[in-house]
Enzyme design. Structure first.
Site, PDB file in Angstrom:
ATOM      1  N   LYS A   8       0.861  -1.188   0.000  1.00  0.00           N
ATOM      2  CA  LYS A   8       0.000   0.000   0.000  1.00  0.00           C
ATOM      3  C   LYS A   8       0.894   1.234   0.000  1.00  0.00           C
ATOM      4  O   LYS A   8       1.790   1.362   0.866  1.00  0.00           O
ATOM      5  CB  LYS A   8      -0.857  -0.039   1.268  1.00  0.00           C
ATOM      6  CG  LYS A   8      -2.159   0.711   1.193  1.00  0.00           C
ATOM      7  CD  LYS A   8      -2.954   0.359   2.451  1.00  0.00           C
ATOM      8  CE  LYS A   8      -4.217   1.108   2.592  1.00  0.00           C
ATOM      9  NZ  LYS A   8      -4.792   0.927   3.929  1.00  0.00           N
TER      10      LYS A   8
HETATM   11  C1  E4P Z   1      -8.124   2.000   4.168  1.00  0.00           C
HETATM   12  O1  E4P Z   1      -7.375   1.213   3.638  1.00  0.00           O
HETATM   13  C2  E4P Z   1      -7.867   2.645   5.445  1.00  0.00           C
HETATM   14  O2  E4P Z   1      -7.114   1.759   6.241  1.00  0.00           O
HETATM   15  C3  E4P Z   1      -9.106   2.949   6.225  1.00  0.00           C
HETATM   16  O3  E4P Z   1     -10.277   2.561   5.547  1.00  0.00           O
HETATM   17  C4  E4P Z   1      -9.150   4.311   6.819  1.00  0.00           C
HETATM   18  O4  E4P Z   1     -10.349   4.472   7.542  1.00  0.00           O
HETATM   19  P1  E4P Z   1     -10.573   5.647   8.619  1.00  0.00           P
HETATM   20  O5  E4P Z   1     -10.814   6.917   7.848  1.00  0.00           O
HETATM   21  O6  E4P Z   1     -11.775   5.219   9.380  1.00  0.00           O
HETATM   22  O7  E4P Z   1      -9.321   5.702   9.447  1.00  0.00           O
END
Ligand code: E4P
Length: 218
Positions: free
Chosen positions: A83
């Protein structure tokens, strides 16, 4: 539509994997920090439980360092998806990693233009954050609709739209209506998706009537 769980908690992942509903996992530096564990250990453990893509996020922001971290992460297991952030260096790293066949999830996407660039860089997944857009008074789901429509105009784009920052069941339903490929959902919200008061009420009535028959199936 594929379901990923957005967590680094191995107990939650094991429980969900046993349901057969889980297609993959996403983590991020905040979720790893919350787990209190070492990233390499957690990702390895998750990859033993889940066959589908497991996103492990780099902590670097500079191209060469992103590649160095990606090189460590992708060696953990074949289903590791590296990622990277949606920045010029992140997209450059995405392109290089994709040339080598590594799956890449481009994260922190907040605009359709960014999503077009991620697709051009060959991203396996683009992660638009719907909840964080809602938080600042923009409609996160409008972004999902835009990206799905744009990508569908170009059949050569293979990037999957992975709805991230999901905060409630309605996000999931709306994303599915739009035709998003994947939603990554916190474990507590996945559990909410089973619930309906009429299911509980109906089951209680069936159990009461059944008990009155005095029968047993086994
Ligand atoms: C996506 O890959 C992120 O890890 C995640 O969905 C972020 O979510 P949040 O905005 O609730 O931290």
């Amino acid at each position: 539509m594929k379901f990923f769980v957005d967590t680094a908690e191995i107990a939650d992942i094991r429980e969900l994997a046993a349901t057969g509903l889980l297609d993959g996992v996403t983590t991020n530096p905040s979720l790893i920090a919350k787990s209190g564990r070492k990233i390499l250990e957690v990702i390895a453990e998750i990859c033993e439980v889940v066959q589908g893509p497991v996103s492990a996020e780099v902590a670097a922001t500079e191209y060469k360092q992103i590649l160095a971290e990606a090189n460590v992460l992708r060696k953990i297991a074949p289903n590791v998806t590296v990622k990277v952030p949606l920045t010029p260096d992140g997209l450059k790293a995405c392109y290089a990693l994709r040339q080598e066949g590594t799956m890449v999830n481009v994260t922190l996407c907040f605009s359709a233009a960014q999503a077009i660039f991620a697709a051009k860089a060959g991203a396996s997944f683009i992660s638009p954050f719907v909840g964080r857009l809602d938080d600042i008074g923009q409609n996160g789901m409008d972004l999902i609709a835009d990206i799905v429509q744009i990508y569908s105009n170009y059949p050569d784009i293979k990037t999957e739209v992975l709805v991230a920052s999901v905060r409630h069941p309605i996000h999931l339903i709306e994303a599915a209506k739009i035709g998003a490929d994947v939603a990554t959902i916190p474990a507590n919200i996945i559990k909410m998706l089973y619930n309906h008061p009429l299911t509980d009420k109906g089951l209680a009535a069936f159990m009461k009537d059944w008990a009155a028959t005095g029968q047993s199936i086994v």
